[in-house]
Design an enzyme around this catalytic site. Structure first.
Site, PDB file in Angstrom:
ATOM      1  N   CYS A  47       0.845  -1.185   0.000  1.00 55.11           N
ATOM      2  CA  CYS A  47       0.000   0.000   0.000  1.00 55.11           C
ATOM      3  C   CYS A  47       0.879   1.233   0.000  1.00 55.11           C
ATOM      4  O   CYS A  47       2.086   1.163  -0.154  1.00 55.11           O
ATOM      5  CB  CYS A  47      -0.904  -0.001   1.242  1.00 55.11           C
ATOM      6  SG  CYS A  47      -1.934  -1.474   1.409  1.00 55.11           S
ATOM      7  N   LEU A 103      -4.807  -9.291   1.285  1.00 55.89           N
ATOM      8  CA  LEU A 103      -5.436 -10.166   2.279  1.00 55.89           C
ATOM      9  C   LEU A 103      -6.696  -9.486   2.803  1.00 55.89           C
ATOM     10  O   LEU A 103      -6.679  -8.286   3.081  1.00 55.89           O
ATOM     11  CB  LEU A 103      -4.481 -10.437   3.445  1.00 55.89           C
ATOM     12  CG  LEU A 103      -3.199 -11.225   3.124  1.00 55.89           C
ATOM     13  CD1 LEU A 103      -2.311 -11.276   4.354  1.00 55.89           C
ATOM     14  CD2 LEU A 103      -3.534 -12.628   2.643  1.00 55.89           C
ATOM     15  N   ASP A 154      -4.030  -8.763   8.070  1.00 52.54           N
ATOM     16  CA  ASP A 154      -2.858  -8.691   8.932  1.00 52.54           C
ATOM     17  C   ASP A 154      -2.772  -7.330   9.631  1.00 52.54           C
ATOM     18  O   ASP A 154      -2.150  -7.203  10.692  1.00 52.54           O
ATOM     19  CB  ASP A 154      -1.572  -8.997   8.165  1.00 52.54           C
ATOM     20  CG  ASP A 154      -1.405  -8.180   6.886  1.00 52.54           C
ATOM     21  OD1 ASP A 154      -2.315  -7.409   6.537  1.00 52.54           O
ATOM     22  OD2 ASP A 154      -0.359  -8.339   6.215  1.00 52.54           O
ATOM     23  N   ILE A 214      11.723 -11.295 -18.966  1.00 45.17           N
ATOM     24  CA  ILE A 214      11.925 -10.329 -20.045  1.00 45.17           C
ATOM     25  C   ILE A 214      13.122 -10.784 -20.875  1.00 45.17           C
ATOM     26  O   ILE A 214      14.161 -11.160 -20.318  1.00 45.17           O
ATOM     27  CB  ILE A 214      12.193  -8.921 -19.487  1.00 45.17           C
ATOM     28  CG1 ILE A 214      10.926  -8.349 -18.865  1.00 45.17           C
ATOM     29  CG2 ILE A 214      12.706  -7.985 -20.574  1.00 45.17           C
ATOM     30  CD1 ILE A 214       9.867  -7.961 -19.872  1.00 45.17           C
TER      31      ILE A 214
END
Length: 654
Positions: free
Chosen positions: A2, A55, A104, A303
């Site tokens: 985040c 989650l 979590d 790649i």
């Protein structure tokens, strides 16, 4: 994964809602799935959160999250891999617990509520950057994971304390000053990144890994304590080799067990998951163990480049076919990689010049098409002695240190007095009798670099010559002073090679490798996880004697022994390749006009930050083909691109 941001301020009449919205919006790509703010105007605190749901995808995982006692408010970036175990322990210990969801975030917050901040943080296995507001004591805590997987910036700007996952969140706040720190910029030109705890801006720092920072309006000077100290782990374990009576022949199984557990935990996800696969030792080990634990083919991504010198995709494909993964490879052309360059200044927020940032962005973009989480093999080199420079530096120093410094400097002066072109011409006369596998490119450049190595006063100086770009003697940043940085001497009685490994763990890994991966992945809203950085594996690796990492002039012996359980030896044994691109030729070709504009002599003089003469000299020499200055020039170009991008945002330093 985040994005977090916020502020603590003495200022009155602040529009908290507007400021927090803008801070969160600036890092929206870190968390496109959900957004939340919380603030208390009376205490001058505001928290902003962007969520990438991994989650508990329900609203029960929404942040900022208030603890059940209502004492704490938390925003959190990262993943806690043992949070289900912690829940069980807490439930057994505190029978009255009622869980609202299964994120979590809730686990960490509940634990802090019940057993305290430091006890909770020490119990966590994972990666995290946490901002926690203690409403009872009006204290702000900032907490960063042990190795530095997740970023966290902070600093006072006037009467406002700002913090966030990325600098761009801080820059949206009206209190942000944005004066360039020329001393930190000088370090950037040396290392290709701004090392912790510094940032490119005055008054803004990076929270060092393994730290808890506390600040309040009553005590504005931040207090920082270490809850886990990598330097201590490295130094202490030097005296505790093979503790618990672990025998040498048990080492591969012990490492395998640790990796099995770490990877099993890191495969926990409520969204699609995969892994990067280069075909090298580190990523192949991670994927091999992942596939052994999965009943379905693991999604893997590679790649490829048409230039054979830079292409590992063939090797990765062979590994994928053997392991029977669900493999995706994408061959990219020069135009694909060149299209990434304009994105780099805003992606990295401060000057950053590891050119593998480009293929890293491309592989995370490829992975994001199919998954939301991807595991990587980063940190294997630092933990298990994988970089060739460790062996080269140690071997070279052992050979030259016996010669008097005066003699070495005389030889070095003679070597440097011959132009690289003349060295190349001399080399060409003998090239035909040299076996192909020992032939060199840019022989003249290597001889000049060797002259600097030969003149080194000690191993520290020699290692810096191998690992840095612009030296202090170049004076490339006008008016810059010297800032202290980590050094080899801090590790006491460690061997030369282990000191170099330890230094890389403290600096290059968190400030280059992990920054590169975090920003590239987050720009594509992809979470990356690094099993080798489970702190139990890090602690174990530093208990293993060096001769079980390096054997017969080859690194990663112990890790290879684990890998051979999953992948045949013949698919792995080949020379090490870097994750790189042909910057040298591109600067003379498709990037020439772009670079020439950024290196325009008149503009640089007007900007008044850099010493133009040595930069222009290297640029002209590079264009002519006389020298290969790709790394030095890339460092300048990435700063110039960043600086021009910042032109209407920051205040120029005087």
């Amino acid at each position: 994964m985040c994005g977090i941001a916020g502020f603590l301020t003495k200022e009155k009449n602040i529009n908290f809602d507007k400021q927090l919205l803008s801070m969160g919006e600036a890092i929206k790509y870190r968390g496109p799935d959900d957004f939340g703010v919380w603030f208390d105007e009376n205490n001058g605190i505001g928290l902003s959160h962007r969520r990438l749901s991994i989650l508990d995808l329900s609203p029960l995982g929404h942040q900022p999250m208030l603890s059940e006692s209502r004492r704490y408010v938390m925003i959190f970036n990262g993943e806690i891999y043992n949070h289900l175990d912690l829940r069980k322990e807490l439930s057994n210990r505190f029978l009255e617990i009622k869980w609202r969801g299964y994120s979590d975030t809730e686990t960490v917050l509940k634990s802090i509520d019940l057993i305290g901040i430091e006890s909770t943080v020490n119990s966590l296995i994972g990666m995290f950057a946490i901002a926690l507001w203690d409403r009872e004591n009006a204290l702000l805590y900032l907490i960063r994971d042990r190795i530095g997987e997740k970023p966290l910036y902070y600093g006072w700007q006037g009467d406002t304390f700002l913090f966030g996952s990325e600098l761009k969140a801080l820059k949206t706040h009206t209190a942000f000053n944005g004066e360039i720190d020329k001393d930190a910029l000088s370090l950037y030109f040396r290392y290709n990144y701004v090392p912790s705890p510094y940032s490119i801006y005055k008054g803004v720092s990076k929270l060092t890994p393994g730290s808890i920072l506390t600040v309040s309006l009553n005590k504005p000077m931040p207090s920082v304590i270490k809850y886990w100290d990598l330097k201590a782990v490295i130094s202490e374990n030097n005296d505790e080799r093979l503790q618990n009576n672990l025998q040498p022949d048990e080492l591969p199984q012990k490492l395998d067990d640790l990796l099995q557990d770490a990877i099993k935990r890191q495969m926990m996800s409520d969204v699609p998951l995969g892994a990067f696969l280069s075909g090298g030792i580190d990523s192949s080990t991670i994927v091999g163990i992942m596939q052994s634990q999965s009943s379905q083919p693991i999604k893997t991504f590679t790649i490829g480049f048409d230039e054979k010198k830079y292409n590992e995709a063939v090797h990765a494909k062979n590994i994928a076919e053997y392991l029977k993964t669900d493999h995706t490879e994408l061959y990219v052309q020069a135009k694909d990689t060149l299209a990434v360059i304009p994105k780099l200044p805003t992606m990295y927020d401060e000057p950053f010049a590891d050119s593998s940032q480009i293929p890293t962005y491309l592989i995370t973009k490829l992975a994001k098409r199919n998954v939301t989480v991807s595991l990587s093999g980063d940190a294997g080199d630092e933990l298990f002695g994988g970089y060739n420079r460790y062996i080269i530096a140690n071997h070279t120093w052992s050979k030259i240190s016996g010669l008097p410094l005066a003699v070495r400097k005389l030889i070095a002066t003679t070597m440097h007095g011959i132009s690289p072109g003349a060295w190349n011409e001399a080399y060409a006369l003998f090239k035909g009798v040299i076996p192909k596998k020992h032939r060199m490119m840019n022989f003249g450049d290597k001889m000049h670099k060797s002259s600097r190595v030969l003149a080194s006063m000690n191993l520290e100086e020699l290692y810096n010559t191998l690992t840095t770009q612009w030296s202090g003697e170049d004076n490339v940043v006008l008016g810059a002073g010297l800032l202290p940085t980590a050094n080899l001497q801090q590790f006491g009685d460690l061997s030369n090679i282990e000191s170099m490994m330890g230094l890389d763990m403290l600096t290059y890994l968190p400030d280059d490798v992990l920054v590169k991966v975090d920003r590239a992945a987050m720009a594509n809203s992809l979470e990356t996880r690094v099993p080798f950085l489970d702190h139990r594996i890090v602690e174990f690796a530093w208990q293993v004697p060096l001769n079980y990492k390096l054997k017969d002039g080859m690194g990663k012996w112990l890790l290879r022994e684990v890998l051979y359980k999953y992948v045949p030896k013949e698919l792995i044994e080949r020379p090490k390749m870097g994750f790189s691109i042909p910057i040298d030729s591109w600067l003379r070709g498709p990037l020439k006009d772009w670079a020439e504009d950024l290196l325009d002599e008149g503009k640089m003089i007007q900007e008044g930050i850099l010493n133009v003469k040595p930069i222009r000299t290297k640029w002209i020499e590079h264009l002519s083909g006389k020298r290969n200055w790709q790394h030095h020039l890339w460092t300048v170009l990435m700063f110039q691109a960043w600086y021009r991008d910042e032109d209407n945002v920051i205040k120029r330093s005087s």
